[in-house]
Write a protein that holds these residues in place. Structure first.
Motif, short mmCIF file in Angstrom:
data_model
loop_
_atom_site.label_atom_id
_atom_site.label_comp_id
_atom_site.label_asym_id
_atom_site.label_seq_id
_atom_site.Cartn_x
_atom_site.Cartn_y
_atom_site.Cartn_z
N HIS A 51 31.53 44.25 33.31
CA HIS A 51 32.55 44.32 34.36
C HIS A 51 32.92 42.92 34.85
O HIS A 51 34.09 42.66 35.15
CB HIS A 51 32.06 45.20 35.52
N LEU A 52 31.95 42.03 34.93
CA LEU A 52 32.25 40.65 35.33
C LEU A 52 33.01 39.91 34.24
O LEU A 52 33.85 39.06 34.54
CB LEU A 52 30.97 39.91 35.71
N LEU A 53 32.72 40.21 32.99
CA LEU A 53 33.47 39.59 31.89
C LEU A 53 34.93 40.01 31.93
O LEU A 53 35.82 39.24 31.58
CB LEU A 53 32.83 39.92 30.54
N ASP A 54 35.18 41.25 32.35
CA ASP A 54 36.56 41.72 32.49
C ASP A 54 37.25 41.13 33.71
O ASP A 54 38.45 40.87 33.68
CB ASP A 54 36.62 43.25 32.58
N ARG A 55 36.49 40.96 34.79
CA ARG A 55 37.07 40.41 36.02
C ARG A 55 35.97 39.69 36.79
O ARG A 55 35.21 40.30 37.54
CB ARG A 55 37.69 41.51 36.87
N ASP A 56 35.90 38.39 36.58
CA ASP A 56 34.91 37.56 37.26
C ASP A 56 35.28 37.42 38.73
O ASP A 56 36.45 37.57 39.11
CB ASP A 56 34.87 36.18 36.59
N GLY A 57 34.30 37.18 39.56
CA GLY A 57 34.56 36.95 40.97
C GLY A 57 34.68 38.23 41.79
O GLY A 57 35.38 38.26 42.80
N GLN A 58 34.02 39.29 41.37
CA GLN A 58 34.04 40.54 42.14
C GLN A 58 33.01 40.48 43.26
O GLN A 58 32.02 39.76 43.16
CB GLN A 58 33.70 41.73 41.24
N THR A 59 33.24 41.27 44.28
CA THR A 59 32.24 41.38 45.32
C THR A 59 31.14 42.32 44.84
O THR A 59 31.34 43.11 43.91
CB THR A 59 32.83 41.95 46.63
N GLN A 60 29.99 42.24 45.48
CA GLN A 60 28.90 43.15 45.11
C GLN A 60 29.33 44.59 45.31
O GLN A 60 28.96 45.46 44.51
CB GLN A 60 27.64 42.83 45.94
N SER A 61 30.11 44.87 46.34
CA SER A 61 30.58 46.24 46.59
C SER A 61 31.49 46.73 45.46
O SER A 61 31.41 47.88 45.04
CB SER A 61 31.34 46.32 47.91
N GLU A 62 32.36 45.86 44.97
CA GLU A 62 33.24 46.24 43.85
C GLU A 62 32.41 46.54 42.61
O GLU A 62 32.69 47.52 41.90
CB GLU A 62 34.24 45.12 43.56
N LEU A 63 31.40 45.73 42.34
CA LEU A 63 30.54 45.98 41.19
C LEU A 63 29.79 47.29 41.35
O LEU A 63 29.65 48.06 40.40
CB LEU A 63 29.54 44.83 41.01
N LEU A 64 29.33 47.54 42.55
CA LEU A 64 28.62 48.78 42.85
C LEU A 64 29.49 49.98 42.52
O LEU A 64 29.05 50.93 41.86
CB LEU A 64 28.25 48.78 44.34
N ASP A 65 30.75 49.94 42.94
CA ASP A 65 31.70 51.02 42.65
C ASP A 65 31.97 51.14 41.14
O ASP A 65 32.11 52.24 40.62
CB ASP A 65 33.02 50.81 43.38
N SER A 66 32.04 50.01 40.46
CA SER A 66 32.37 50.00 39.03
C SER A 66 31.29 50.65 38.17
O SER A 66 31.59 51.38 37.23
CB SER A 66 32.58 48.57 38.53
N VAL A 67 30.04 50.35 38.48
CA VAL A 67 28.95 50.81 37.61
C VAL A 67 28.34 52.13 38.06
O VAL A 67 27.61 52.76 37.30
CB VAL A 67 27.84 49.75 37.45
N GLY A 68 28.60 52.55 39.28
CA GLY A 68 28.10 53.83 39.75
C GLY A 68 26.59 53.89 39.94
O GLY A 68 25.99 54.95 39.82
N LEU A 69 25.98 52.77 40.20
CA LEU A 69 24.54 52.73 40.48
C LEU A 69 24.33 52.56 41.98
O LEU A 69 25.24 52.16 42.70
CB LEU A 69 23.88 51.57 39.72
N ASP A 70 23.11 52.81 42.43
CA ASP A 70 22.86 52.67 43.86
C ASP A 70 22.73 51.20 44.26
O ASP A 70 22.49 50.34 43.43
CB ASP A 70 21.62 53.48 44.28
#
Length: 159
Positions: A51-70
């Motif tokens: 997900h970071l390789l697709d869009r670097d500079g995401q917030t931790q919350s955005e990553l959380l939503d992207s991967v669906g993990l707790d």
């Protein structure tokens, strides 16, 4: 030679497809984990990297939503990845409480190895399937996931 009809516990016989999905997920996860260990990654970290390789500079919350993990799993993974030199986390300019995640050069260099890993895993997974069977499986798997997720959402709305 593996037994073509594995023994299914009698209780699981009430849901043979669900038991097959469980067995498939377990085997796939174990193979992927072994491949990730060879890359010094833990399961789940590859999803964050992709997900970071697709869009670097995401917030931790955005990553959380992207991967669906707790939250705790993502936070622990990001900390490990930062310690391994794959990424850095820094406060956002607009809100110092928000952490933004950026890949390092070492993290960006994982694109090729990750793509190779997924390609190999795909080839292993589909080696006994025709192209049509593989395509049908993907459609079916997403249909099952959608059905499970829509049932979970409906349950949350009524519960």
């Amino acid at each position: 030679m593996p037994d073509p009809a594995p023994r299914i516990p009698t209780t699981a016989g009430e849901g043979p497809m669900s038991y097959a999905i469980f067995q498939l997920a377990r085997a796939h996860r174990a193979r992927a984990a072994a491949m990730l260990r060879e890359m010094d990654l833990h399961p789940g970290q590859e999803l964050l990297l992709m997900h970071l390789l697709d869009r670097d500079g995401q917030t931790q919350s955005e990553l959380l939503d992207s991967v669906g993990l707790d939250h705790s799993t993502v936070s622990k993974s990001l900390r490990r990845m930062q310690d391994a030199g794959l990424l850095i986390r820094e406060p956002a300019e607009h809100d110092r409480r928000v952490m933004v995640v950026h890949l390092t050069d070492k993290g960006r260099a994982m694109r090729g190895p990750l793509a190779d890993m997924w390609r190999t895993l795909e080839e292993t997974s589909t080696q006994d399937l025709s192209a049509q069977e593989a395509e049908a499986f993907v459609r079916t798997a997403y249909a099952i996931a959608d059905a499970i997720n829509s049932r979970a959402v409906a349950g949350e709305e009524t519960g």
